[in-house]
Design a protein around this motif. Structure first.
Motif, short mmCIF file in Angstrom:
data_model
loop_
_atom_site.label_atom_id
_atom_site.label_comp_id
_atom_site.label_asym_id
_atom_site.label_seq_id
_atom_site.Cartn_x
_atom_site.Cartn_y
_atom_site.Cartn_z
N HIS A 87 45.68 43.93 49.03
CA HIS A 87 46.67 43.77 50.04
C HIS A 87 46.56 44.89 51.20
CE1 HIS A 87 50.62 42.67 51.79
NE2 HIS A 87 50.82 43.74 51.73
N GLY A 88 46.25 45.93 50.66
CA GLY A 88 45.96 47.35 51.52
C GLY A 88 44.86 47.34 52.10
N HIS A 89 43.78 46.51 51.76
CA HIS A 89 42.45 46.78 52.29
C HIS A 89 41.84 45.23 52.30
CE1 HIS A 89 43.08 50.55 49.78
NE2 HIS A 89 42.23 51.15 50.79
N PRO A 90 42.24 44.44 53.24
CA PRO A 90 42.22 43.18 53.45
C PRO A 90 40.65 42.76 53.99
CG PRO A 90 43.36 43.93 55.31
CD PRO A 90 43.44 44.92 54.04
N GLN A 91 40.12 44.11 54.65
CA GLN A 91 38.28 43.57 54.79
C GLN A 91 37.44 44.09 53.76
OE1 GLN A 91 38.85 45.64 58.63
NE2 GLN A 91 37.87 43.63 59.49
N VAL A 92 37.92 44.26 52.52
CA VAL A 92 37.26 44.62 51.58
C VAL A 92 36.78 43.51 50.78
CG1 VAL A 92 36.97 45.84 49.17
CG2 VAL A 92 37.89 46.95 51.24
N LYS A 93 35.63 43.29 50.48
CA LYS A 93 34.97 42.12 49.32
C LYS A 93 35.03 42.73 47.96
CE LYS A 93 31.37 38.66 49.09
NZ LYS A 93 30.02 38.14 49.47
N ILE A 94 35.55 42.07 46.93
CA ILE A 94 35.30 42.30 45.41
C ILE A 94 34.60 41.18 44.81
CG2 ILE A 94 36.57 43.31 43.33
CD1 ILE A 94 38.56 44.64 45.05
N ASP A 95 33.58 41.25 44.37
CA ASP A 95 32.92 40.41 43.36
C ASP A 95 33.05 40.87 42.01
OD1 ASP A 95 31.74 38.84 45.58
OD2 ASP A 95 29.88 40.04 45.67
N LEU A 96 34.07 40.00 41.30
CA LEU A 96 34.41 40.12 39.92
C LEU A 96 34.04 39.18 38.91
CD1 LEU A 96 36.07 41.89 37.84
CD2 LEU A 96 38.14 40.52 38.49
N GLU A 97 33.22 39.66 37.97
CA GLU A 97 32.69 38.91 36.89
C GLU A 97 33.17 39.14 35.57
OE1 GLU A 97 28.53 38.39 36.89
OE2 GLU A 97 28.25 38.12 38.90
N GLU A 98 33.69 38.24 34.68
CA GLU A 98 34.07 38.55 33.23
C GLU A 98 32.94 38.57 32.12
OE1 GLU A 98 36.03 36.12 29.82
OE2 GLU A 98 37.43 36.08 31.71
N HIS A 99 32.84 39.66 31.39
CA HIS A 99 31.70 39.86 30.70
C HIS A 99 32.28 40.61 29.43
CE1 HIS A 99 28.50 38.60 33.09
NE2 HIS A 99 28.96 39.25 33.98
N LEU A 100 31.66 40.44 28.26
CA LEU A 100 31.70 41.49 26.95
C LEU A 100 31.82 42.76 27.57
CD1 LEU A 100 29.89 39.15 24.33
CD2 LEU A 100 32.36 39.06 24.66
N SER A 101 32.57 43.69 26.62
CA SER A 101 32.43 44.94 26.91
C SER A 101 30.97 45.68 26.91
CB SER A 101 33.47 45.77 25.98
OG SER A 101 34.62 45.41 26.08
N SER A 102 30.28 45.26 26.09
CA SER A 102 28.96 45.74 25.89
C SER A 102 27.91 45.05 26.96
CB SER A 102 28.18 45.14 24.48
OG SER A 102 28.06 43.91 24.25
N GLU A 103 28.44 44.08 27.56
CA GLU A 103 27.45 43.56 28.74
C GLU A 103 28.01 44.15 30.05
OE1 GLU A 103 28.45 39.34 28.52
OE2 GLU A 103 26.89 39.11 26.66
N VAL A 104 29.20 44.60 29.89
CA VAL A 104 29.83 45.39 31.12
C VAL A 104 28.99 46.55 31.41
CG1 VAL A 104 31.76 46.43 32.20
CG2 VAL A 104 32.07 44.17 31.13
N GLU A 105 29.08 47.45 30.17
CA GLU A 105 28.20 48.51 30.07
C GLU A 105 26.68 48.37 30.52
OE1 GLU A 105 29.45 51.76 27.33
OE2 GLU A 105 30.49 50.21 26.38
N ARG A 106 25.98 47.61 30.25
CA ARG A 106 24.72 47.11 30.38
C ARG A 106 24.56 47.01 31.94
NH1 ARG A 106 23.79 44.41 26.68
NH2 ARG A 106 23.79 42.11 27.37
N ALA A 107 25.49 46.17 32.63
CA ALA A 107 25.53 45.82 33.56
C ALA A 107 25.41 47.16 34.56
CB ALA A 107 26.32 44.57 33.97
N VAL A 108 26.43 47.82 34.59
CA VAL A 108 26.69 49.04 35.18
C VAL A 108 25.38 49.96 35.13
CG1 VAL A 108 27.79 51.19 35.41
CG2 VAL A 108 29.12 48.85 35.22
N LEU A 109 24.78 50.09 33.83
CA LEU A 109 23.68 50.88 33.89
C LEU A 109 22.46 50.47 34.27
CD1 LEU A 109 22.95 53.36 32.01
CD2 LEU A 109 22.27 51.74 29.94
N GLU A 110 22.31 49.15 34.38
CA GLU A 110 21.25 48.59 35.01
C GLU A 110 21.31 48.33 36.68
OE1 GLU A 110 20.22 45.21 32.82
OE2 GLU A 110 19.56 46.14 31.01
N GLY A 111 22.37 48.40 37.10
CA GLY A 111 22.53 48.64 38.45
C GLY A 111 23.07 47.05 38.93
N ALA A 112 23.53 46.13 38.00
CA ALA A 112 24.11 44.93 38.11
C ALA A 112 25.33 45.19 38.97
CB ALA A 112 23.52 43.92 37.22
#
Length: 306
Positions: free
Chosen positions: A126-151
């Motif tokens: 609402h405060g940043h209407p021109q920002v695009k956020i791509d959100l995906e749901e994953h298990l916690s372990s998969e979240v950490e791996r995605a960040v570590l690998e740059g996904a």
């Protein structure tokens, strides 16, 4: 600069690095070629040119595929970092060119998405209407791996193990509770130890979820096992199964308040220490995130303190 260094500078182009990473991840030149939609001979030639430019073998070539040499392992690590930075550069600049002032790729656990993110992200967008956020749901372990690998640029997940090599910032806390049909657990019990639930059938979440792992570890420490009757993939499905007599379940209290609807299910807080969980923001390096992602981190950190 040595002759080898000058040769490497000319030959370490981005296409060759991407193809090398594809080969390393696929474990096969043929599979990497199929994934990248290019002839296997072209992939093989690119890898051979890399080896010639660096003056060392990168792959062990075997009948059933390839594995990385020590030099190949080192190149894979650095190539991923280079490609990650280049993707960030292209992605952010393309968003500016299309009129969007930022783009954040985020992965988050189901607990974070159900309990906190709709409101917190809603206020940010609402405060940043021109920002695009791509959100995906994953298990916690998969979240950490995605960040570590740059996904993903940013992750939100349960980090109770403390084993993460990523940078962490506190976001929220939640408290797990036993969800039970009316009449199954004596009403006098305002709280319960997890071990006292092991005589009941359980409706469980995905085997790799942080809640499932914590439950099975707690049961094993007590010399018991979880009587798992059925697994579900969502908290609302868990409530429906419990309401129809298929057992009890464990979920965050706040999530139960949001998803249980008009059912008469009971929510009994767990007394175990592990039932109080930290949900953290995770990144490879918060300081090097794009400006928009850093703004989102600051917003979410402040929201967790409010």
């Amino acid at each position: 600069m040595t002759a080898l260094a000058r040769s490497s500078d000319r030959r370490l182009d981005m296409t060759s690095l991407r193809l090398f990473v594809a080969v390393a991840e696929a474990g096969s030149i043929a599979q990497a070629a199929q994934r990248e939609n290019i002839a296997a001979s072209a992939v093989s030639k690119r890898v051979a040119e890399l080896e010639a430019a660096l003056g060392t073998a990168l792959l062990y070539r075997q009948a059933r595929g390839v594995t990385l040499t020590p030099a190949g392992q080192s190149l894979l690590h650095h190539a991923r970092n280079v490609l990650y930075g280049l993707d960030q550069l292209h992605g952010e600049l393309s968003e500016y060119a299309s009129g969007v002032r930022g783009h954040v790729r985020m992965h988050a656990s189901m607990s974070a998405i159900v309990q906190f993110l709709p409101e917190d992200l809603g206020r940010f967008v609402h405060g940043h209407p021109q920002v695009k956020i791509d959100l995906e749901e994953h298990l916690s372990s998969e979240v950490e791996r995605a960040v570590l690998e740059g996904a993903a640029d940013l992750g939100i997940c349960n980090t109770g193990s403390g084993a993460s090599t990523l940078q962490l910032r506190p976001y929220r806390e939640d408290h797990l509770a036993l969800i039970a049909p009316p009449g199954l657990v004596p009403k006098a019990r305002a709280a319960i130890h997890f071990v006292d639930t092991l005589d009941y059938d359980h409706v469980g979440l995905h085997a790799g979820s942080s809640i499932a792992l914590a439950m099975h570890q707690a049961a094993a420490q007590a010399g018991r096992s979880v009587r798992l009757r059925i697994r579900v993939t969502g908290l609302d499905a868990m409530c429906r199964m419990i309401a129809n007599g298929l057992g009890v379940g464990v979920m965050p209290q706040r999530a139960f308040d949001l998803v249980h609807g008009a059912s008469a299910l009971r929510c009994i807080p767990l007394q175990d220490d592990w039932a109080r969980r930290r949900i953290s923001l995770v990144a490879r390096d918060f300081a090097s995130l794009p400006v928009t992602a850093r703004a989102l981190v600051e917003h979410l950190t402040a929201a967790g303190k409010a």
